[in-house]
Design an enzyme around this catalytic site. Structure first.
Site, PDB file in Angstrom:
ATOM      1  N   HIS A   3     -45.133  44.934 150.523  1.00 25.20           N
ATOM      2  CA  HIS A   3     -43.928  44.720 149.696  1.00 25.20           C
ATOM      3  C   HIS A   3     -43.135  46.006 149.507  1.00 25.20           C
ATOM      4  O   HIS A   3     -42.462  46.183 148.490  1.00 25.20           O
ATOM      5  CB  HIS A   3     -44.282  44.137 148.320  1.00 25.20           C
ATOM      6  CG  HIS A   3     -45.159  42.945 148.391  1.00 25.20           C
ATOM      7  ND1 HIS A   3     -44.678  41.655 148.448  1.00 25.20           N
ATOM      8  CD2 HIS A   3     -46.512  42.837 148.460  1.00 25.20           C
ATOM      9  CE1 HIS A   3     -45.693  40.808 148.529  1.00 25.20           C
ATOM     10  NE2 HIS A   3     -46.821  41.497 148.539  1.00 25.20           N
ATOM     11  N   SER A   9     -21.909  63.405 157.783  1.00 24.23           N
ATOM     12  CA  SER A   9     -20.863  62.654 157.100  1.00 24.23           C
ATOM     13  C   SER A   9     -19.568  63.453 157.191  1.00 24.23           C
ATOM     14  O   SER A   9     -19.596  64.685 157.184  1.00 24.23           O
ATOM     15  CB  SER A   9     -21.264  62.452 155.647  1.00 24.23           C
ATOM     16  OG  SER A   9     -20.109  62.220 154.863  1.00 24.23           O
ATOM     17  N   LYS A  69     -25.230  65.390 154.175  1.00 26.94           N
ATOM     18  CA  LYS A  69     -25.761  64.154 154.757  1.00 26.94           C
ATOM     19  C   LYS A  69     -26.248  64.327 156.196  1.00 26.94           C
ATOM     20  O   LYS A  69     -25.696  65.069 156.981  1.00 26.94           O
ATOM     21  CB  LYS A  69     -24.684  63.059 154.752  1.00 26.94           C
ATOM     22  CG  LYS A  69     -24.302  62.549 153.399  1.00 26.94           C
ATOM     23  CD  LYS A  69     -25.369  61.684 152.750  1.00 26.94           C
ATOM     24  CE  LYS A  69     -25.613  60.377 153.453  1.00 26.94           C
ATOM     25  NZ  LYS A  69     -24.511  59.445 153.303  1.00 26.94           N
ATOM     26  N   GLU A 126     -29.770  52.919 162.950  1.00 26.16           N
ATOM     27  CA  GLU A 126     -28.935  51.872 162.352  1.00 26.16           C
ATOM     28  C   GLU A 126     -28.246  51.022 163.417  1.00 26.16           C
ATOM     29  O   GLU A 126     -28.129  49.800 163.286  1.00 26.16           O
ATOM     30  CB  GLU A 126     -27.881  52.498 161.426  1.00 26.16           C
ATOM     31  CG  GLU A 126     -28.482  53.049 160.148  1.00 26.16           C
ATOM     32  CD  GLU A 126     -27.504  53.884 159.334  1.00 26.16           C
ATOM     33  OE1 GLU A 126     -27.876  54.300 158.232  1.00 26.16           O
ATOM     34  OE2 GLU A 126     -26.372  54.130 159.803  1.00 26.16           O
TER      35      GLU A 126
END
Ligand code: ARG
Length: 473
Positions: free
Chosen positions: A153, A274, A280, A287
Site C-alpha cells: 500500500h 525546470s 528541480k 514519466e
C-alpha cells in the site's frame, strides 16, 4: 479501380484518403524480397520465362538501390508500396515484366511483408528486453545486501534488499521475452501464394517461397492466411504487457527519487531541469514511458476494434493494422533502450529506515517463543503505538515469556532480512542464487534469438545468391 490508378484517373482527395504510403515505406525492403522470392519460384515452376525473370530481378534491384539512396519516388496515386514497386519495374522493364504479379494478390503480399517486418521487430524487442534484464540482474547482484524499505500500500512494510526488488522486475521482463518468443512461432509463417484468398490454379510452390523468405512454414488455409490478423493482436497485447511492466517500474523510480523517499538518484542524463525552479531535477524519461503506455494500450484497442466487424477475406479496413503495430514497436523499443540506460546509471543511496519496519519480525520472535501469531501481532501493535517496553512484557506475562531490550536491538533491518531464508525470499544468499539461475535462463534466450536471426539472414543470403545467379548469364 486499380486500372484507374495506373491511369491516374482518380480524385486527388480520394487517392490521398486511401493511400498508405507513409506506413508502407517501412515495408519497402520486405516487399522487394517478397517479390524476388515469388518470381524466382514462378520461374522455377516454369510459370514465367527466364528472360522475364531477369528483367524483373534487375529492376527490383534498381528500385532497392534507389530506395536505399533515398531516391525512390513514391506516387500517392499508386496507393501503396506494392503498386509503386510493380509500376516502377514495369515502367523501366517494359511489358514483359507485367508477369511479376502472376499467382499473387496484394492481399497475400501485404500480410507477408507485415509478418516479415513483425518478426524482425519482435527480435529487436527481445534483444532490448534481454539487455534490460541483464541490467536488472547486475543491479540485483550489486545490491543483494543493500537494505531498503519494502512496501505494501506504499506504506513501509518490511525491510528488504534492493537486489530482491530488481530481481522481481527481471522476472517480469523474462516472462515478456517468453511470451514474445511463443508469439514469434505463430508470426513466422508465410501467407504468400494464398492469392486473393482462394489459392490459384497455377502450379506454384508455396513451401519454396516460404523457405526463401526465412519462414518456418506456410499459413496453409489461404483464406485464413489473408484474412486473419490475430497475430497482430497477439503482438500488441504482448507489447502492452511490457509497457504495463515498464510503467510500474518507472512509477517506482519516480517515487523513490523524490526528496521524500530519496533512496534513488537518477543520473542527470535521464532528467531535465525546470524552466523556473532551479533546484528541480525532473524524471521526464520515466514519466514519458509511463505516459506512452497509454499509446500502446490505445493501439491494442485500435487493432481489436478494426478487426471486430470485418468479414473474411480482405477488406480495406485491414490496411489499418500497420499504424498500431509500427507505433507499438517504436514506443516499446525506445522505452526499453532508455530505461536500461537510466537504471544502469542510477545511484542507490543508503537510507534511514523507519524502525517500526521490523514489527513483523518482533511478532515472529514472539511466535518462536511460543505466543500464537495473532496474540503476538496484537501485542506488537500495542508496543509500536506506545513504545512502552514495560507494558510489552506485562502483556507477555500471560504466556510466561519475556523480551529483553537486547533481543529487540538485535532485530536490525539487516538481521531481519538475513533471517528470511525461504525460497525466493529477500535474503542475500537467495537473491544471489536467483541471479545466477536467471543469468543462465537469459543466456539460453540469447541463443534462441541468435538462431532466429540466423535463419532469416541465411534465407536472405540464399535469395540474394539466386538473384545474382540470374545476373551472370
Ligand atoms: N495497401 C493495402 C493494405 O495495406 C494492400 C492490400 C490491398 N488489397 C486490396 N484488395 N485492395 O492492406
Amino acid at each position: 479501380m486499380l486500372r484507374k490508378r495506373f491511369n491516374k484517373n482518380i480524385k486527388k482527395e480520394v487517392a490521398n484518403f486511401t493511400q498508405s504510403i507513409a506506413e508502407d515505406r517501412r515495408l519497402f525492403l520486405y516487399d522487394i524480397w517478397n517479390t524476388q522470392a515469388h518470381n524466382l519460384m514462378l520461374h522455377r515452376q516454369e510459370i514465367i520465362k527466364e528472360e522475364n525473370l531477369k528483367l524483373i530481378l534487375k529492376y527490383l534491384e534498381k528500385a532497392k538501390q534507389e530506395f536505399l539512396n533515398n531516391e525512390f519516388i513514391f506516387d500517392e496515386e499508386l496507393e501503396d508500396v506494392h503498386i509503386n514497386i510493380e509500376n516502377y519495374v514495369r515502367g523501366k522493364g517494359g511489358k514483359k515484366t507485367g508477369v511479376l504479379h502472376t499467382a499473387r494478390s496484394r492481399n497475400d503480399q501485404v500480410v507477408t511483408d507485415t509478418r516479415m517486418l513483425c518478426r524482425d521487430e519482435i527480435n529487436n524487442v527481445i534483444e532490448n528486453l534481454i539487455n534490460l534484464a541483464g541490467v536488472l540482474l547486475e543491479l540485483s547482484e550489486k545490491h543483494a545486501g543493500t537494505i531498503v524499505p519494502g512496501y505494501t500500500h506504499l506504506q513501509q512494510a518490511q525491510p528488504t534488499t534492493f537486489g530482491h526488488f530488481c530481481l522481481a522486475y527481471a522476472g517480469a521482463f523474462k516472462r515478456d521475452i517468453e511470451r514474445l518468443s511463443e508469439t514469434y512461432k505463430r508470426v513466422n509463417l508465410c501467407p504468400l501464394g494464398s492469392c486473393a484468398f482462394a489459392g490459384t490454379s497455377f502450379q506454384i510452390d508455396r513451401k519454396f517461397t516460404a523457405e526463401l523468405l526465412g519462414f518456418d512454414g506456410a499459413v496453409e488455409n489461404s483464406l485464413d492466411a489473408v484474412s486473419s490478423r490475430d497475430f497482430a493482436v497477439e503482438i500488441i497485447s504482448n507489447l502492452a504487457i511490457i509497457m504495463s511492466n515498464l510503467s510500474r517500474l518507472c512509477e517506482e523510480i519516480i517515487i523513490f527519487a523524490t526528496s521524500e523517499f530519496n533512496f534513488i538518484e537518477i543520473s542527470d542524463d535521464y532528467t531535465t531541469g525546470s524552466s523556473i525552479m532551479p533546484q528541480k531535477k525532473n524524471p521526464d524519461v520515466a514519466e514519458l514511458i509511463r505516459g506512452r503506455t497509454g499509446r500502446v494500450y490505445g493501439n491494442l484497442i485500435n487493432i481489436l476494434t478494426v478487426l471486430k466487424g470485418i468479414t473474411y477475406s480482405y477488406n480495406r479496413d485491414l490496411q489499418e493494422d500497420k499504424k498500431p503495430l509500427w507505433d507499438s514497436f517504436d514506443v516499446v523499443n525506445s522505452s526499453l533502450v532508455v530505461v536500461s540506460g537510466m537504471l544502469a546509471e542510477m545511484k542507490v543511496k543508503e537510507l534511514e529506515i523507519n524502525p517500526d519496519i521490523i514489527a513483523t519480525d518482533i511478532a515472529n520472535l514472539l511466535v518462536q517463543k511460543g505466543v500464537p501469531f495473532r496474540d503476538a501481532y496484537n501485542i506488537v501493535a500495542d508496543f509500536i503505538k506506545s513504545s512502552d517496553f514495560k507494558k510489552l512484557n506485562e502483556n507477555l506475562s500471560e504466556f510466561n515469556i519475556k523480551l529483553t531490550g537486547e533481543e529487540i536491538k538485535l532485530l536490525t533491518p539487516a538481521a531481519c532480512v538475513e533471517m528470511r531464508n525461504s525460497l525466493g525470499s529477500s535474503n542475500q544468499v537467495e537473491v544471489l542464487r536467483l541471479v545466477e539461475k536467471s543469468r543462465k535462463e537469459i543466456d539460453s534466450k540469447i541463443r534462441d534469438l541468435e538462431n532466429r536471426r540466423k535463419k532469416i539472414d541465411d534465407a536472405r543470403l540464399k535469395t540474394g545468391k539466386l538473384v545474382k545467379s540470374y545476373k551472370k548469364h
